[in-house]
Design a protein around this motif. Structure first.
Motif, PDB file in Angstrom:
ATOM      1  N   ASP A   1     -96.406-142.332  58.474  1.00  0.00           N
ATOM      2  CA  ASP A   1     -95.657-141.099  58.233  1.00  0.00           C
ATOM      3  C   ASP A   1     -94.177-141.206  58.581  1.00  0.00           C
ATOM      4  OD1 ASP A   1     -97.824-139.796  57.261  1.00  0.00           O
ATOM      5  OD2 ASP A   1     -98.337-138.794  59.128  1.00  0.00           O
ATOM      6  N   GLY A   2     -93.657-142.405  58.718  1.00  0.00           N
ATOM      7  CA  GLY A   2     -92.253-142.526  59.087  1.00  0.00           C
ATOM      8  C   GLY A   2     -91.739-143.940  58.982  1.00  0.00           C
ATOM      9  N   ILE A   3     -90.599-144.167  59.606  1.00  0.00           N
ATOM     10  CA  ILE A   3     -90.009-145.500  59.619  1.00  0.00           C
ATOM     11  C   ILE A   3     -89.989-146.018  61.052  1.00  0.00           C
ATOM     12  CG2 ILE A   3     -88.596-145.339  57.536  1.00  0.00           C
ATOM     13  CD1 ILE A   3     -86.275-144.395  59.269  1.00  0.00           C
ATOM     14  N   VAL A   4     -90.118-147.330  61.183  1.00  0.00           N
ATOM     15  CA  VAL A   4     -90.045-147.993  62.483  1.00  0.00           C
ATOM     16  C   VAL A   4     -89.063-149.146  62.364  1.00  0.00           C
ATOM     17  CG1 VAL A   4     -92.413-147.345  63.059  1.00  0.00           C
ATOM     18  CG2 VAL A   4     -91.973-149.551  61.953  1.00  0.00           C
ATOM     19  N   PHE A   5     -88.731-149.751  63.512  1.00  0.00           N
ATOM     20  CA  PHE A   5     -87.749-150.828  63.540  1.00  0.00           C
ATOM     21  C   PHE A   5     -88.309-152.013  64.321  1.00  0.00           C
ATOM     22  CE2 PHE A   5     -85.679-146.843  62.936  1.00  0.00           C
ATOM     23  CZ  PHE A   5     -84.760-147.094  61.924  1.00  0.00           C
TER      24      PHE A   5
ATOM     25  N   LYS B   1     -88.179-128.078  43.181  1.00  0.00           N
ATOM     26  CA  LYS B   1     -88.824-127.583  44.391  1.00  0.00           C
ATOM     27  C   LYS B   1     -89.175-128.727  45.328  1.00  0.00           C
ATOM     28  CE  LYS B   1     -90.862-124.637  47.121  1.00  0.00           C
ATOM     29  NZ  LYS B   1     -90.024-123.790  48.022  1.00  0.00           N
ATOM     30  N   ARG B   2     -89.608-129.843  44.781  1.00  0.00           N
ATOM     31  CA  ARG B   2     -89.943-131.005  45.614  1.00  0.00           C
ATOM     32  C   ARG B   2     -88.701-131.559  46.305  1.00  0.00           C
ATOM     33  NH1 ARG B   2     -93.055-134.949  41.742  1.00  0.00           N
ATOM     34  NH2 ARG B   2     -93.172-136.206  43.640  1.00  0.00           N
ATOM     35  N   VAL B   3     -87.577-131.612  45.579  1.00  0.00           N
ATOM     36  CA  VAL B   3     -86.323-132.061  46.191  1.00  0.00           C
ATOM     37  C   VAL B   3     -85.925-131.111  47.321  1.00  0.00           C
ATOM     38  CG1 VAL B   3     -83.853-132.453  45.808  1.00  0.00           C
ATOM     39  CG2 VAL B   3     -85.508-133.179  44.075  1.00  0.00           C
ATOM     40  N   GLU B   4     -86.062-129.821  47.067  1.00  0.00           N
ATOM     41  CA  GLU B   4     -85.725-128.821  48.089  1.00  0.00           C
ATOM     42  C   GLU B   4     -86.599-128.989  49.322  1.00  0.00           C
ATOM     43  OE1 GLU B   4     -86.305-125.410  50.467  1.00  0.00           O
ATOM     44  OE2 GLU B   4     -87.782-125.840  48.896  1.00  0.00           O
ATOM     45  N   GLU B   5     -87.883-129.285  49.123  1.00  0.00           N
ATOM     46  CA  GLU B   5     -88.801-129.444  50.252  1.00  0.00           C
ATOM     47  C   GLU B   5     -88.465-130.682  51.082  1.00  0.00           C
ATOM     48  OE1 GLU B   5     -92.622-129.451  48.420  1.00  0.00           O
ATOM     49  OE2 GLU B   5     -92.787-127.264  48.360  1.00  0.00           O
ATOM     50  N   VAL B   6     -88.043-131.751  50.428  1.00  0.00           N
ATOM     51  CA  VAL B   6     -87.631-132.952  51.180  1.00  0.00           C
ATOM     52  C   VAL B   6     -86.439-132.614  52.065  1.00  0.00           C
ATOM     53  CG1 VAL B   6     -86.694-135.290  51.023  1.00  0.00           C
ATOM     54  CG2 VAL B   6     -88.524-134.578  49.475  1.00  0.00           C
ATOM     55  N   ILE B   7     -85.444-131.933  51.505  1.00  0.00           N
ATOM     56  CA  ILE B   7     -84.241-131.583  52.260  1.00  0.00           C
ATOM     57  C   ILE B   7     -84.574-130.607  53.385  1.00  0.00           C
ATOM     58  CG2 ILE B   7     -81.979-130.461  52.102  1.00  0.00           C
ATOM     59  CD1 ILE B   7     -81.799-131.560  49.219  1.00  0.00           C
ATOM     60  N   ALA B   8     -85.493-129.679  53.121  1.00  0.00           N
ATOM     61  CA  ALA B   8     -85.885-128.673  54.123  1.00  0.00           C
ATOM     62  C   ALA B   8     -86.898-129.208  55.135  1.00  0.00           C
ATOM     63  CB  ALA B   8     -86.450-127.440  53.429  1.00  0.00           C
ATOM     64  N   LYS B   9     -87.327-130.453  54.959  1.00  0.00           N
ATOM     65  CA  LYS B   9     -88.271-131.117  55.870  1.00  0.00           C
ATOM     66  C   LYS B   9     -89.665-130.501  55.834  1.00  0.00           C
ATOM     67  CE  LYS B   9     -85.335-130.680  59.331  1.00  0.00           C
ATOM     68  NZ  LYS B   9     -84.643-130.799  60.630  1.00  0.00           N
ATOM     69  N   THR B  10     -90.036-129.917  54.690  1.00  0.00           N
ATOM     70  CA  THR B  10     -91.375-129.334  54.545  1.00  0.00           C
ATOM     71  C   THR B  10     -92.241-130.114  53.560  1.00  0.00           C
ATOM     72  OG1 THR B  10     -90.590-127.818  52.818  1.00  0.00           O
ATOM     73  CG2 THR B  10     -90.516-127.017  55.080  1.00  0.00           C
TER      74      THR B  10
ATOM     75  N   ASP C   1     -94.728-132.825  51.955  1.00  0.00           N
ATOM     76  CA  ASP C   1     -95.941-133.354  52.588  1.00  0.00           C
ATOM     77  C   ASP C   1     -95.859-134.845  52.909  1.00  0.00           C
ATOM     78  OD1 ASP C   1     -96.061-134.228  49.986  1.00  0.00           O
ATOM     79  OD2 ASP C   1     -97.957-133.236  49.487  1.00  0.00           O
ATOM     80  N   ASN C   2     -94.993-135.602  52.218  1.00  0.00           N
ATOM     81  CA  ASN C   2     -94.844-137.025  52.518  1.00  0.00           C
ATOM     82  C   ASN C   2     -93.769-137.183  53.597  1.00  0.00           C
ATOM     83  OD1 ASN C   2     -94.113-139.801  52.557  1.00  0.00           O
ATOM     84  ND2 ASN C   2     -94.829-140.055  50.449  1.00  0.00           N
ATOM     85  N   LYS C   3     -94.213-137.338  54.845  1.00  0.00           N
ATOM     86  CA  LYS C   3     -93.282-137.368  55.971  1.00  0.00           C
ATOM     87  C   LYS C   3     -92.428-138.628  56.000  1.00  0.00           C
ATOM     88  CE  LYS C   3     -94.738-133.401  57.134  1.00  0.00           C
ATOM     89  NZ  LYS C   3     -93.919-132.246  56.683  1.00  0.00           N
ATOM     90  N   LEU C   4     -92.896-139.690  55.376  1.00  0.00           N
ATOM     91  CA  LEU C   4     -92.082-140.894  55.283  1.00  0.00           C
ATOM     92  C   LEU C   4     -90.809-140.605  54.493  1.00  0.00           C
ATOM     93  CD1 LEU C   4     -91.455-143.931  55.461  1.00  0.00           C
ATOM     94  CD2 LEU C   4     -92.886-144.257  53.433  1.00  0.00           C
ATOM     95  N   ILE C   5     -90.966-139.952  53.350  1.00  0.00           N
ATOM     96  CA  ILE C   5     -89.809-139.622  52.516  1.00  0.00           C
ATOM     97  C   ILE C   5     -88.858-138.691  53.260  1.00  0.00           C
ATOM     98  CG2 ILE C   5     -89.116-138.370  50.422  1.00  0.00           C
ATOM     99  CD1 ILE C   5     -91.536-139.589  49.017  1.00  0.00           C
ATOM    100  N   VAL C   6     -89.411-137.705  53.977  1.00  0.00           N
ATOM    101  CA  VAL C   6     -88.576-136.778  54.754  1.00  0.00           C
ATOM    102  C   VAL C   6     -87.782-137.530  55.815  1.00  0.00           C
ATOM    103  CG1 VAL C   6     -88.614-134.849  56.396  1.00  0.00           C
ATOM    104  CG2 VAL C   6     -90.059-134.783  54.354  1.00  0.00           C
TER     105      VAL C   6
END
Length: 431
Positions: free
Chosen positions: A204-208, A145-154, A156-161
């Motif tokens: 919550d994300g990546i930067v450059f 379910k956690r893998v599915e949530e990452v792929i579905a962008k839901t 809770d860890n937005k960095l991983i998404v």
């Protein structure tokens, strides 16, 4: 806390884009060898693009391994910059590897006619009675379910998404480089090594890093060019139109009670709209091509003609189309019908559009997370505020409209009828 389960010896796949794909985790190795993942070998990454770029025969299996490898390298880059547990790292790798596992044969054309979405099938494969689900549950019952949530962008860890789904992520970086390599074009090439070196985790994300801005610009422009020169190529779109019409005709004939000489057993669940997960997984592009070979011998003239066109690359011609000129389309439909050419199957407007980059627009249906630059001062600045190149294309959606039709059928009509239709189309000879 789960302990790492590593292979006795690292496995490697030789890869033309990344040189090698490295696998250390037994879980990843077992996922790759699952029937549901191996099925991706039989599904092309670029659909009908091989009609235009003959090298574009690579599969979603290739691409999925590539996304996994980029994710693995990103996680290496993040070592010492952010703490991710072993389980979180494995979550990233699994999501990267499995993000496209629900794609079907000629995915986008098939989905339009039969009204399915590959995202739903990805979810079903991850959470249903599959080998992939059983492998993932070794990490815990909630892990699929956690893998599915990452792929579905839901998740809770937005960095991983964001690592798998953002305006610059592992998925996009691989398909641009891979599709450019296999199609033989240079548009999709950019400095991935430089991008990975300047990528940083941030809240919550990546930067450059600002020092790598030009590499990011190069990536944005590569994406822009690949969409219009490769993905939206008008010949590729012509093949997709013919393919959609084949599925549409088969569906229509089935609804009418037509008796197929070769009963399309593997397609019956889709024709009756009663599709199980097992039915879906039994379908790949070799199955579709087999039925096309059978259908080109059918008694129905439209189905046999469309299948022969697809298999023999006798595709529709096209002209530019102005969507405001709806009267022209209505008149052409009448003239095609009067001439014995069914406009439902032989006259089609195809529309495509792309938004190469956008900054954050609150409240919009598809909110795009902007690409942020990390300045030497530590300040974060949105990319288009510093890049004139990116600013020039930000928020500008480009549309393209083409009208597709079979020129050979038009030319076969009596000269007065053919000439009138060609004049309306603005095509006076077989180009």
């Amino acid at each position: 806390m789960q302990q790492p389960q590593l292979l006795h010896e690292e496995k490697v796949f030789k890869d033309p884009v990344h040189r090698y794909v490295h696998v250390r985790e037994k879980l990843i190795w077992d996922l790759i060898n699952s029937p549901e993942f191996q099925r991706l070998r039989r599904i092309r990454q670029l659909g009908t693009s091989f009609f235009t770029f003959h090298g574009g025969e690579h599969s979603r299996f290739n691409h999925s391994l590539g996304v996994y490898e980029i994710m693995r390298r990103i996680l290496e880059t993040f070592e010492g910059r952010i703490h991710l547990s072993y389980e979180e790292k494995l979550l990233c790798l699994c999501a990267a590897l499995l993000h496209d596992v629900g794609h079907g044969p000629f995915s986008h054309s098939f989905e339009k006619v039969f009204r399915y979405h590959h995202e739903d099938w990805t979810r079903a494969i991850l959470l249903g009675d599959t080998q992939i689900n059983r492998i993932l549950r070794r990490m815990g019952d909630d892990f699929p379910k956690r893998v599915e949530e990452v792929i579905a962008k839901t998740y809770d860890n937005k960095l991983i998404v964001s690592l798998i789904s953002s305006q610059i992520d592992a998925d996009r970086m691989d398909y641009l480089l891979r599709d450019a390599y296999y199609t033989g074009v240079n548009y999709g090439n950019f400095e991935i090594e430089r991008i990975l070196r300047v990528m940083r985790p941030h809240e919550d994300g990546i930067v450059f890093k600002f020092s790598g801005m030009h590499a990011v610009e190069d990536y944005i422009m590569s994406r822009y060019q690949m969409y219009w020169q490769v993905y939206f190529h008008p010949v590729t779109r012509s093949a997709e139109v013919v393919l959609r019409k084949i599925f549409q005709r088969a569906k229509e004939l089935f609804a009418q009670g037509y008796s197929f000489a070769q009963e399309p057993v593997l397609l019956l669940p889709f024709l009756t709209d009663k599709v199980s997960l097992s039915d879906y997984l039994s379908l790949d592009e070799s199955v579709i091509l087999f039925y096309m070979q059978m259908w080109r011998k059918e008694s129905d003239p439209i189905l046999k003609d469309l299948c022969a066109r697809f298999l023999d690359r006798n595709l529709f011609k096209y002209v530019e189309y102005n969507p405001r000129d709806y009267r022209l389309l209505a008149e052409l439909k009448e003239e095609f019908q009067a001439a014995g050419i069914d406009p439902m199957y032989y006259l089609e407007v195809d529309t495509t559009s792309d938004l190469p980059y956008d900054f954050y627009r609150a409240g919009e249906e598809e909110e795009r997370i902007p690409i942020m630059l990390l300045m030497p001062s530590g300040e974060l600045v949105e990319l288009s505020q510093r890049s004139e190149i990116v600013e020039a294309i930000s928020g500008k959606r480009r549309f393209d409209y083409k009208l597709y039709f079979p020129m050979d059928k038009v030319l076969a009509l009596p000269e007065d009828v053919s000439g009138k239709i060609r004049e309306r189309l603005g095509v006076m000879e077989d180009a």
